[in-house]
Design a protein around this motif. Structure first.
Motif, PDB file in Angstrom:
ATOM      1  N   GLY A  51       9.273  -5.950   0.553  1.00  0.00           N
ATOM      2  CA  GLY A  51       9.761  -7.282  -0.139  1.00  0.00           C
ATOM      3  C   GLY A  51       8.697  -8.110  -0.035  1.00  0.00           C
ATOM      4  N   PHE A  52       7.654  -8.152   0.901  1.00  0.00           N
ATOM      5  CA  PHE A  52       6.212  -8.965   0.689  1.00  0.00           C
ATOM      6  C   PHE A  52       5.536  -8.318  -0.714  1.00  0.00           C
ATOM      7  N   LEU A  53       5.641  -6.825  -0.609  1.00  0.00           N
ATOM      8  CA  LEU A  53       4.734  -6.330  -1.913  1.00  0.00           C
ATOM      9  C   LEU A  53       5.141  -6.824  -3.258  1.00  0.00           C
ATOM     10  N   LYS A  54       6.531  -6.577  -3.342  1.00  0.00           N
ATOM     11  CA  LYS A  54       7.316  -7.161  -4.538  1.00  0.00           C
ATOM     12  C   LYS A  54       7.054  -8.472  -4.991  1.00  0.00           C
ATOM     13  N   ALA A  55       7.221  -9.623  -3.854  1.00  0.00           N
ATOM     14  CA  ALA A  55       7.146 -10.906  -4.030  1.00  0.00           C
ATOM     15  C   ALA A  55       5.592 -11.401  -4.476  1.00  0.00           C
ATOM     16  N   ASN A  56       4.674 -10.689  -4.103  1.00  0.00           N
ATOM     17  CA  ASN A  56       3.227 -10.950  -4.575  1.00  0.00           C
ATOM     18  C   ASN A  56       2.785 -10.182  -5.540  1.00  0.00           C
ATOM     19  N   ASN A  57       3.401  -9.101  -6.120  1.00  0.00           N
ATOM     20  CA  ASN A  57       2.944  -8.340  -7.051  1.00  0.00           C
ATOM     21  C   ASN A  57       1.625  -7.459  -6.670  1.00  0.00           C
ATOM     22  N   LEU A  58       1.887  -6.974  -5.508  1.00  0.00           N
ATOM     23  CA  LEU A  58       0.962  -5.837  -4.884  1.00  0.00           C
ATOM     24  C   LEU A  58       1.173  -4.524  -5.009  1.00  0.00           C
ATOM     25  N   ILE A  59       0.331  -3.810  -4.838  1.00  0.00           N
ATOM     26  CA  ILE A  59       0.341  -2.305  -4.766  1.00  0.00           C
ATOM     27  C   ILE A  59      -0.335  -1.796  -3.789  1.00  0.00           C
ATOM     28  N   THR A  60      -0.205  -0.342  -3.282  1.00  0.00           N
ATOM     29  CA  THR A  60      -0.888  -0.070  -2.093  1.00  0.00           C
ATOM     30  C   THR A  60      -1.742   1.229  -2.716  1.00  0.00           C
ATOM     31  N   TYR A  61      -2.754   1.293  -2.266  1.00  0.00           N
ATOM     32  CA  TYR A  61      -3.882   2.417  -2.792  1.00  0.00           C
ATOM     33  C   TYR A  61      -4.617   2.858  -1.231  1.00  0.00           C
ATOM     34  N   HIS A  62      -4.340   3.918  -0.964  1.00  0.00           N
ATOM     35  CA  HIS A  62      -4.594   4.235   0.460  1.00  0.00           C
ATOM     36  C   HIS A  62      -3.978   3.535   1.513  1.00  0.00           C
ATOM     37  N   ASN A  63      -4.996   2.663   2.009  1.00  0.00           N
ATOM     38  CA  ASN A  63      -4.610   1.705   3.115  1.00  0.00           C
ATOM     39  C   ASN A  63      -5.098   0.281   2.657  1.00  0.00           C
ATOM     40  N   THR A  64      -5.104   0.310   1.245  1.00  0.00           N
ATOM     41  CA  THR A  64      -5.616  -1.117   1.127  1.00  0.00           C
ATOM     42  C   THR A  64      -4.380  -1.710   0.052  1.00  0.00           C
ATOM     43  N   LEU A  65      -4.499  -3.062   0.214  1.00  0.00           N
ATOM     44  CA  LEU A  65      -3.475  -3.926  -0.573  1.00  0.00           C
ATOM     45  C   LEU A  65      -4.022  -4.759  -1.917  1.00  0.00           C
ATOM     46  N   LYS A  66      -3.868  -4.271  -3.028  1.00  0.00           N
ATOM     47  CA  LYS A  66      -4.376  -4.687  -4.261  1.00  0.00           C
ATOM     48  C   LYS A  66      -3.278  -5.145  -5.175  1.00  0.00           C
ATOM     49  N   GLY A  67      -4.192  -6.209  -5.905  1.00  0.00           N
ATOM     50  CA  GLY A  67      -3.023  -7.061  -6.906  1.00  0.00           C
ATOM     51  C   GLY A  67      -2.981  -5.951  -7.958  1.00  0.00           C
ATOM     52  N   TYR A  68      -1.677  -6.136  -8.253  1.00  0.00           N
ATOM     53  CA  TYR A  68      -1.107  -5.091  -9.533  1.00  0.00           C
ATOM     54  C   TYR A  68      -1.597  -5.204 -10.815  1.00  0.00           C
ATOM     55  N   GLU A  69      -2.017  -6.605 -11.326  1.00  0.00           N
ATOM     56  CA  GLU A  69      -2.654  -6.818 -12.531  1.00  0.00           C
ATOM     57  C   GLU A  69      -4.204  -6.715 -12.553  1.00  0.00           C
ATOM     58  N   ASP A  70      -4.736  -7.183 -11.555  1.00  0.00           N
ATOM     59  CA  ASP A  70      -6.208  -7.347 -11.588  1.00  0.00           C
ATOM     60  C   ASP A  70      -7.127  -6.521 -10.712  1.00  0.00           C
ATOM     61  N   GLY A  71      -6.208  -5.636  -9.632  1.00  0.00           N
ATOM     62  CA  GLY A  71      -6.929  -4.793  -8.826  1.00  0.00           C
ATOM     63  C   GLY A  71      -7.816  -5.631  -7.630  1.00  0.00           C
ATOM     64  N   THR A  72      -7.712  -6.916  -7.640  1.00  0.00           N
ATOM     65  CA  THR A  72      -8.246  -7.513  -6.477  1.00  0.00           C
ATOM     66  C   THR A  72      -7.819  -7.011  -5.044  1.00  0.00           C
ATOM     67  N   VAL A  73      -8.778  -6.933  -3.996  1.00  0.00           N
ATOM     68  CA  VAL A  73      -8.350  -6.448  -2.618  1.00  0.00           C
ATOM     69  C   VAL A  73      -7.822  -7.844  -1.966  1.00  0.00           C
ATOM     70  N   TYR A  74      -6.422  -7.679  -1.375  1.00  0.00           N
ATOM     71  CA  TYR A  74      -5.890  -8.814  -0.733  1.00  0.00           C
ATOM     72  C   TYR A  74      -5.964  -8.661   0.853  1.00  0.00           C
ATOM     73  N   GLY A  75      -6.104  -7.267   1.203  1.00  0.00           N
ATOM     74  CA  GLY A  75      -6.009  -6.664   2.659  1.00  0.00           C
ATOM     75  C   GLY A  75      -5.871  -5.341   2.954  1.00  0.00           C
ATOM     76  N   GLU A  76      -5.334  -5.098   4.077  1.00  0.00           N
ATOM     77  CA  GLU A  76      -5.177  -3.741   4.581  1.00  0.00           C
ATOM     78  C   GLU A  76      -3.969  -3.529   5.316  1.00  0.00           C
ATOM     79  N   PHE A  77      -3.373  -2.384   5.378  1.00  0.00           N
ATOM     80  CA  PHE A  77      -2.228  -2.015   6.309  1.00  0.00           C
ATOM     81  C   PHE A  77      -2.377  -0.673   6.897  1.00  0.00           C
ATOM     82  N   ASN A  78      -1.772  -0.558   8.032  1.00  0.00           N
ATOM     83  CA  ASN A  78      -1.791   0.690   8.679  1.00  0.00           C
ATOM     84  C   ASN A  78      -0.319   0.951   9.413  1.00  0.00           C
ATOM     85  N   THR A  79       0.003   2.134   9.374  1.00  0.00           N
ATOM     86  CA  THR A  79       1.369   2.413   9.942  1.00  0.00           C
ATOM     87  C   THR A  79       1.339   2.523  11.377  1.00  0.00           C
TER      88      THR A  79
END
Length: 73
Positions: free
Chosen positions: A44-72
């Motif tokens: 839900g957080f990814l959808k609300a903020n228009n983010l995508i995951t790339y490896h363990n990085t959170l990036k903006g869908y439109e501009d590719g800006t790195v917003y943070g990281e995540f780990n399971t």
């Protein structure tokens, strides 16, 4: 559970409605603000903020800006 870590400077521009406890569930960490969330909250957080995951990085869908990281956990 997913450990979510966001950069300090992006916290003001994000939506936290999908995370139980909202913004207050984040605590200061070594590289930004961090919280542990469920898979559903994370999705839900990814959808609300228009983010995508790339490896363990959170990036903006439109501009590719790195917003943070995540780990399971």
């Amino acid at each position: 559970m997913i450990r979510l870590q966001l950069k300090n400077d992006v916290m003001l521009s994000m939506f936290f409605d999908d995370i139980k406890g909202g913004k207050s569930s984040f605590t200061p960490g070594s590289h930004g603000m961090q919280a542990t969330v469920t898979n559903e909250e994370f999705d839900g957080f990814l959808k609300a903020n228009n983010l995508i995951t790339y490896h363990n990085t959170l990036k903006g869908y439109e501009d590719g800006t790195v917003y943070g990281e995540f780990n399971t956990e």
